[in-house]
Motif scaffolding. Sequence first.
Motif, PDB file in Angstrom:
ATOM      1  N   THR A 131       0.853  -1.192   0.000  1.00 22.19           N
ATOM      2  CA  THR A 131       0.000   0.000   0.000  1.00 22.19           C
ATOM      3  C   THR A 131       0.887   1.240   0.000  1.00 22.19           C
ATOM      4  O   THR A 131       2.113   1.146   0.066  1.00 22.19           O
ATOM      5  N   ASP A 132       0.241   2.405  -0.001  1.00 25.42           N
ATOM      6  CA  ASP A 132       0.992   3.623   0.274  1.00 25.42           C
ATOM      7  C   ASP A 132       1.123   3.787   1.786  1.00 25.42           C
ATOM      8  O   ASP A 132       0.716   2.916   2.557  1.00 25.42           O
ATOM      9  N   SER A 135      -0.474   5.522   3.726  1.00 26.39           N
ATOM     10  CA  SER A 135      -1.761   5.724   4.395  1.00 26.39           C
ATOM     11  C   SER A 135      -2.616   4.470   4.355  1.00 26.39           C
ATOM     12  O   SER A 135      -3.767   4.486   4.779  1.00 26.39           O
ATOM     13  N   ARG A 192      -3.525   2.944   1.550  1.00 25.63           N
ATOM     14  CA  ARG A 192      -4.341   2.941   0.338  1.00 25.63           C
ATOM     15  C   ARG A 192      -3.572   2.316  -0.825  1.00 25.63           C
ATOM     16  O   ARG A 192      -2.359   2.166  -0.761  1.00 25.63           O
ATOM     17  N   CYS A 242      -1.431   1.814  -4.174  1.00 22.32           N
ATOM     18  CA  CYS A 242      -0.303   2.628  -4.635  1.00 22.32           C
ATOM     19  C   CYS A 242       0.103   2.240  -6.058  1.00 22.32           C
ATOM     20  O   CYS A 242       1.294   2.163  -6.365  1.00 22.32           O
TER      21      CYS A 242
END
Length: 266
Positions: free
Chosen positions: A235-236, A238, A240, A242
């Motif tokens: 993920t990124d 945060s 979320r 990516c």
Amino acid sequence: MSKFSEIGAQDIISTAAELADAARLATLQHFRSDGLTADNKESLRFDPVTVADRLSEERMRAILARRRPHDGILGEEFAPVAGTSGLTWVLDPIDGTRGYLSGTPTWGVLISVRDAQGVIYGVIDQPYIQERFEGGLGRAEVNGPMGRRVLRTRAARPLSEAILFSTFPEVGTAEEGAAFRRVAPKAKLVRYGMDCYAYGLIAAGQIDLVIEAGLQAYDVQAPIAVIEAAGGIVTDWSGRPCLNGGRVLAAANAEIHAEALALLNS
């Protein structure tokens, strides 16, 4: 895999293999050769591109033009090609050109194919040691000097027992570096400079985390496919998706991902 059976999962897999084989030949043709030089693509830092980067991508694009002319192409060195099939091949002809120039064996070739929802299939290939990681369309395996093996990420363990990788000690901006340094001292071992090979090591169950920033789509989409197929998470910072790069947190499992994510954002 049934979702993609109509578009030929086996053809995607065999096309990716042909691309990786062609990129191996192109990159090894110039690796550790006398007189290899690089152009700098940026003015503020050294971001090299060599004749091998361009040759590798040219040969992969020629194969796609022949085998899958209706698919799109997004590569690092040349302009994007629009497709009509709904699929796009994402190519990094040499991930880790600095390492390539230095003669280290940890650079690689990244190949993936995606649709509007995300990455379908990805390959992390290391030409010099002839090790290839594949993930997606029912596959999660590595084939290399030790034979063909199933990829499976590490089981959960505390961050204090984890191995963490990043390409650059400074990671990115001052803010990003500060966030990374909230995580790194808590890990058992931190190593640098592996480029895409570190993501293969997550998928192979050797390490627990990779934390990086400033990535592009072609840097991360193949690793996403391979790591997720092996049971990991990417993920990124945060939590979320990516797919387009940026700040990336790759983890062997949900528990270590959550622990690192909390520290990055504390």
